[in-house]
Motif scaffolding. Sequence first.
Motif, PDB file in Angstrom:
ATOM      1  N   PHE A 260       0.838  -1.196   0.000  1.00 45.93           N
ATOM      2  CA  PHE A 260       0.000   0.000   0.000  1.00 45.93           C
ATOM      3  C   PHE A 260       0.878   1.254   0.000  1.00 45.93           C
ATOM      4  O   PHE A 260       0.603   2.231  -0.699  1.00 45.93           O
ATOM      5  N   GLY A 261       1.930   1.207   0.825  1.00 46.62           N
ATOM      6  CA  GLY A 261       2.840   2.349   0.885  1.00 46.62           C
ATOM      7  C   GLY A 261       3.666   2.493  -0.374  1.00 46.62           C
ATOM      8  O   GLY A 261       3.912   3.611  -0.842  1.00 46.62           O
ATOM      9  N   ARG A 262       4.113   1.384  -0.922  1.00 51.51           N
ATOM     10  CA  ARG A 262       4.935   1.445  -2.141  1.00 51.51           C
ATOM     11  C   ARG A 262       4.164   2.052  -3.297  1.00 51.51           C
ATOM     12  O   ARG A 262       4.717   2.791  -4.118  1.00 51.51           O
ATOM     13  N   LYS A 263       2.879   1.775  -3.354  1.00 49.52           N
ATOM     14  CA  LYS A 263       2.074   2.222  -4.488  1.00 49.52           C
ATOM     15  C   LYS A 263       1.817   3.729  -4.506  1.00 49.52           C
ATOM     16  O   LYS A 263       1.465   4.277  -5.539  1.00 49.52           O
ATOM     17  N   VAL A 264       1.970   4.397  -3.357  1.00 47.82           N
ATOM     18  CA  VAL A 264       1.715   5.847  -3.347  1.00 47.82           C
ATOM     19  C   VAL A 264       2.949   6.630  -3.766  1.00 47.82           C
ATOM     20  O   VAL A 264       2.877   7.859  -3.931  1.00 47.82           O
ATOM     21  N   LEU A 265       4.089   5.965  -3.948  1.00 42.00           N
ATOM     22  CA  LEU A 265       5.319   6.655  -4.296  1.00 42.00           C
ATOM     23  C   LEU A 265       5.372   6.993  -5.779  1.00 42.00           C
ATOM     24  O   LEU A 265       4.779   6.294  -6.605  1.00 42.00           O
ATOM     25  N   PHE A 266       6.103   8.046  -6.108  1.00 42.97           N
ATOM     26  CA  PHE A 266       6.312   8.394  -7.515  1.00 42.97           C
ATOM     27  C   PHE A 266       7.161   7.324  -8.186  1.00 42.97           C
ATOM     28  O   PHE A 266       8.046   6.733  -7.561  1.00 42.97           O
ATOM     29  N   HIS A 267       6.914   7.093  -9.465  1.00 35.95           N
ATOM     30  CA  HIS A 267       7.607   6.014 -10.170  1.00 35.95           C
ATOM     31  C   HIS A 267       9.124   6.209 -10.185  1.00 35.95           C
ATOM     32  O   HIS A 267       9.875   5.232 -10.191  1.00 35.95           O
ATOM     33  N   SER A 268       9.580   7.449 -10.189  1.00 30.88           N
ATOM     34  CA  SER A 268      11.022   7.695 -10.280  1.00 30.88           C
ATOM     35  C   SER A 268      11.773   7.224  -9.048  1.00 30.88           C
ATOM     36  O   SER A 268      12.988   6.969  -9.111  1.00 30.88           O
ATOM     37  N   VAL A 269      11.089   7.100  -7.913  1.00 34.37           N
ATOM     38  CA  VAL A 269      11.757   6.677  -6.672  1.00 34.37           C
ATOM     39  C   VAL A 269      11.140   5.413  -6.078  1.00 34.37           C
ATOM     40  O   VAL A 269      11.547   4.967  -5.008  1.00 34.37           O
ATOM     41  N   ARG A 270      10.174   4.843  -6.750  1.00 31.47           N
ATOM     42  CA  ARG A 270       9.477   3.675  -6.201  1.00 31.47           C
ATOM     43  C   ARG A 270      10.298   2.401  -6.397  1.00 31.47           C
ATOM     44  O   ARG A 270      10.617   2.032  -7.534  1.00 31.47           O
ATOM     45  N   PRO A 271      10.652   1.716  -5.299  1.00 30.94           N
ATOM     46  CA  PRO A 271      11.340   0.429  -5.458  1.00 30.94           C
ATOM     47  C   PRO A 271      10.388  -0.589  -6.091  1.00 30.94           C
ATOM     48  O   PRO A 271       9.175  -0.542  -5.871  1.00 30.94           O
ATOM     49  N   SER A 272      10.935  -1.487  -6.852  1.00 26.29           N
ATOM     50  CA  SER A 272      10.105  -2.529  -7.440  1.00 26.29           C
ATOM     51  C   SER A 272       9.779  -3.589  -6.389  1.00 26.29           C
ATOM     52  O   SER A 272      10.427  -3.668  -5.339  1.00 26.29           O
ATOM     53  N   PHE A 273       8.766  -4.391  -6.674  1.00 26.44           N
ATOM     54  CA  PHE A 273       8.399  -5.480  -5.764  1.00 26.44           C
ATOM     55  C   PHE A 273       9.580  -6.430  -5.573  1.00 26.44           C
ATOM     56  O   PHE A 273       9.851  -6.882  -4.447  1.00 26.44           O
ATOM     57  N   LYS A 274      10.296  -6.696  -6.647  1.00 31.27           N
ATOM     58  CA  LYS A 274      11.443  -7.607  -6.576  1.00 31.27           C
ATOM     59  C   LYS A 274      12.549  -7.020  -5.701  1.00 31.27           C
ATOM     60  O   LYS A 274      13.183  -7.749  -4.918  1.00 31.27           O
ATOM     61  N   GLU A 275      12.783  -5.717  -5.826  1.00 33.29           N
ATOM     62  CA  GLU A 275      13.821  -5.074  -5.009  1.00 33.29           C
ATOM     63  C   GLU A 275      13.476  -5.154  -3.519  1.00 33.29           C
ATOM     64  O   GLU A 275      14.363  -5.363  -2.674  1.00 33.29           O
ATOM     65  N   LEU A 276      12.210  -5.000  -3.207  1.00 35.07           N
ATOM     66  CA  LEU A 276      11.794  -5.123  -1.811  1.00 35.07           C
ATOM     67  C   LEU A 276      11.975  -6.544  -1.306  1.00 35.07           C
ATOM     68  O   LEU A 276      12.436  -6.771  -0.175  1.00 35.07           O
ATOM     69  N   GLU A 277      11.615  -7.501  -2.138  1.00 36.46           N
ATOM     70  CA  GLU A 277      11.780  -8.910  -1.755  1.00 36.46           C
ATOM     71  C   GLU A 277      13.244  -9.213  -1.461  1.00 36.46           C
ATOM     72  O   GLU A 277      13.567  -9.895  -0.484  1.00 36.46           O
ATOM     73  N   GLU A 278      14.121  -8.707  -2.302  1.00 43.46           N
ATOM     74  CA  GLU A 278      15.555  -8.944  -2.103  1.00 43.46           C
ATOM     75  C   GLU A 278      16.034  -8.280  -0.815  1.00 43.46           C
ATOM     76  O   GLU A 278      16.888  -8.814  -0.109  1.00 43.46           O
ATOM     77  N   GLN A 279      15.478  -7.108  -0.511  1.00 42.99           N
ATOM     78  CA  GLN A 279      15.846  -6.411   0.717  1.00 42.99           C
ATOM     79  C   GLN A 279      15.391  -7.197   1.954  1.00 42.99           C
ATOM     80  O   GLN A 279      16.119  -7.301   2.936  1.00 42.99           O
ATOM     81  N   TYR A 280      14.179  -7.763   1.878  1.00 44.79           N
ATOM     82  CA  TYR A 280      13.684  -8.584   2.994  1.00 44.79           C
ATOM     83  C   TYR A 280      14.617  -9.772   3.243  1.00 44.79           C
ATOM     84  O   TYR A 280      14.991 -10.059   4.379  1.00 44.79           O
ATOM     85  N   ARG A 281      14.986 -10.445   2.144  1.00 51.30           N
ATOM     86  CA  ARG A 281      15.840 -11.633   2.275  1.00 51.30           C
ATOM     87  C   ARG A 281      17.227 -11.257   2.803  1.00 51.30           C
ATOM     88  O   ARG A 281      17.807 -11.986   3.603  1.00 51.30           O
ATOM     89  N   ALA A 282      17.752 -10.121   2.337  1.00 53.01           N
ATOM     90  CA  ALA A 282      19.068  -9.691   2.786  1.00 53.01           C
ATOM     91  C   ALA A 282      19.083  -9.390   4.281  1.00 53.01           C
ATOM     92  O   ALA A 282      20.063  -9.672   4.980  1.00 53.01           O
ATOM     93  N   ASN A 283      17.989  -8.857   4.781  1.00 45.81           N
ATOM     94  CA  ASN A 283      17.914  -8.519   6.211  1.00 45.81           C
ATOM     95  C   ASN A 283      17.770  -9.760   7.090  1.00 45.81           C
ATOM     96  O   ASN A 283      18.093  -9.717   8.273  1.00 45.81           O
ATOM     97  N   LYS A 284      17.261 -10.848   6.526  1.00 48.73           N
ATOM     98  CA  LYS A 284      17.095 -12.077   7.308  1.00 48.73           C
ATOM     99  C   LYS A 284      18.389 -12.835   7.498  1.00 48.73           C
ATOM    100  O   LYS A 284      18.501 -13.681   8.363  1.00 48.73           O
ATOM    101  N   LYS A 285      19.378 -12.510   6.658  1.00 47.22           N
ATOM    102  CA  LYS A 285      20.643 -13.239   6.722  1.00 47.22           C
ATOM    103  C   LYS A 285      21.468 -12.816   7.936  1.00 47.22           C
ATOM    104  O   LYS A 285      21.428 -11.680   8.359  1.00 47.22           O
TER     105      LYS A 285
END
Length: 285
Positions: A260-285
């Motif tokens: 919901f929060g990602r969708k309100v961001l402007f496209h020029s600065v909006r992280p992609s769904f894949k980028e967020l997924e990678e960030q989640y996985r990186a933080n779990k390590k």
Amino acid sequence: MNIILGIIVVLGCVIGGFAIHGGNPLALMSPIEVMIICGASFGAMIIGNPLSVTIGVIKSGGSLMTPSKFNKVFYLELLTLLYDILNKTRREGLMAIEGDIEEPDSSPIFANYPSILKDHHIVEFICDYLRIMVAGNMAPHELESLMEQELDGHHQEASVVPGAIQNAADGLPGFGIVAAVLGVIITMGKIGGPPAEIGAAVAAALVGTLLGILFAYGFIAPFSSYLQGKVRDESRAYECVKAVLVASMNGVPPQVAVEFGRKVLFHSVRPSFKELEEQYRANKK
């Protein structure tokens, strides 16, 4: 960089075009005219605004030389921070984050996101509304309404300084005319003198009008627009937090609430769904 480039283009085109037509660029260098126009405009701004706004205008000069911090990297950290907080509340309950929101500087969750932790205003905004959620005595629509009121006030307050600069820009052409009229008055005192001297005095008077218009539309108004753009970027960050927290209060799972929060961001600065997924996985390590 874009401001420096813009200044070079404006001055290069104006002065360069004048020189190509045979004009002497030195004829445009009139410190007294600049003092009259800029000094009167600054004085009018002091009259029309509280001292705090005038100080804010002076301090805003530093903001003109720095890019907006609200870029894709910032939003990746912000969205991941919100995900970690909401994920913790889902696993351990809302009371589990009480220590994090009361002392975010010593929170293990906030410590993972130094860029967010440096922004005390947005950290305070997040913690204030998480505290309300922990209290559990407010409906989602009431929380959303309260957030909207605060964000509206925040946007109005943040727009005061750019607005004061824009008002100064609007007055500059008028003060350019004032400088020109003063020049004409001086010229009238030279009637009967050598034509070359009268011509130089008239030219100096006309420079006042030129500088007033050039300063207004070539520099000051664009500066105001740049600062207003920064205000807009900051407001969008708060809107992002609002969307995530309201979605969470409505029972949406953490990962979907972050969407919901990602969708309100402007496209020029909006992280992609894949980028967020990678960030989640990186933080779990």
